[in-house]
Design an enzyme around this catalytic site. Structure first.
Site, mmCIF file in Angstrom:
data_model
loop_
_atom_site.group_PDB
_atom_site.id
_atom_site.type_symbol
_atom_site.label_atom_id
_atom_site.label_comp_id
_atom_site.label_asym_id
_atom_site.label_seq_id
_atom_site.Cartn_x
_atom_site.Cartn_y
_atom_site.Cartn_z
ATOM 1 C CB SER A 39 -0.959 -0.047 1.206
ATOM 2 O OG SER A 39 -1.916 0.974 1.130
ATOM 3 C CG HIS A 42 -4.588 -1.468 -2.369
ATOM 4 N ND1 HIS A 42 -5.163 -0.326 -1.829
ATOM 5 C CD2 HIS A 42 -3.744 -1.929 -1.418
ATOM 6 C CE1 HIS A 42 -4.699 -0.121 -0.625
ATOM 7 N NE2 HIS A 42 -3.828 -1.076 -0.346
#
Length: 249
Positions: free
Chosen positions: A124, A147
């Site tokens: 992330s 993501h």
């Protein structure tokens, strides 16, 4: 009697100066002795582990890296003439986007050589932190999850909220593509890929996959990272020496 009392008092060490007992070392670290950094070490090691904590305090059972602890360290590293290079070790699940970007921007703007290494995971918001250094490594078995940006908690369901998410996402994309060899199109493909993550969108890249995509510079461990950092430090010292010679002439 008074002389003996003075002598015995002089032999006692203050509690603050007494070395930790063997039992304390075993309880805290699981071993009897700890390797010490050399007094004249020119490299500082910064670890970013667990979850990057931002404006909201996380539950006490969470292992976190607080950005208010990291930022003053980076300022001190920049100001300390004895520190010539910085090694950043990451094993993080991600966390607060703004806190992660703040750490990334500070790492990218340091005047001293920096090398990052992803061990375990750099997921992330850990991705921008990993690529912010001058050179990045990833362990062969380490993973990085890419993501889209997410919000947790109470969200106002209005178009402006989604526009804000898009703008925040663009900040992350611009930073990563600027500080790595991956193109914006390829990074977005990884970010919005379907089927790679269960019930979600995104991509989990492992070791060499991160290098092949241009996200990370090389696969390697702590030995390779230290060797590269020493190489960058020597190169910078040579450049500074040449500049000083030019000024003298």
């Amino acid at each position: 009697m008074d002389k003996e009392k003075v002598r015995s008092e002089g032999q006692e060490q203050p509690k603050e100066d007494q070395p930790p007992s063997l039992i304390e070392k075993i309880q805290q670290l699981g071993q009897t002795n700890v390797p010490q950094m050399a007094q004249d070490s020119k490299i500082h090691c910064l670890t970013i582990i667990g979850q990057v904590e931002g404006h909201l305090a996380l539950p006490p059972q969470n292992k976190t890296t607080k950005y208010e602890h990291i930022i003053p360290q980076l300022v001190a590293i920049e100001q300390n003439p004895k520190i010539e290079g910085l090694l950043v070790i990451l094993n993080t699940v991600g966390g607060d986007v703004e806190a992660g970007l703040a750490i990334s921007e500070m790492l990218a703007s340091l005047s001293k050589p920096t090398v990052s290494i992803v061990l375990g995971g750099g997921h992330s918001i850990g991705v921008p932190i990993a690529v912010s250094c001058d050179y990045s490594f990833i362990a062969e078995t380490a993973t990085m999850t890419i993501h889209p940006i997410r919000l947790t908690g109470l969200v106002i369901s209005v178009p402006q909220t989604f526009e804000y998410l898009d703008k925040m996402q663009d900040r992350v994309i611009r930073f990563v593509t600027k500080h790595s060899a991956i193109s914006e199109e390829d990074f977005k493909d990884l970010m919005f890929a379907k089927g790679n993550l269960t019930r979600d969108i995104g991509t989990n890249v492992i070791g060499m996959d991160a290098v092949n995509s241009g996200l990370i510079d090389a696969v390697g461990g702590i030995g390779e990272a230290m060797s590269k950092l020493n190489e960058l430090i020597e190169l910078k010292n040579k450049q500074n020496g040449q500049e000083n010679e030019g000024l003298v002439q």
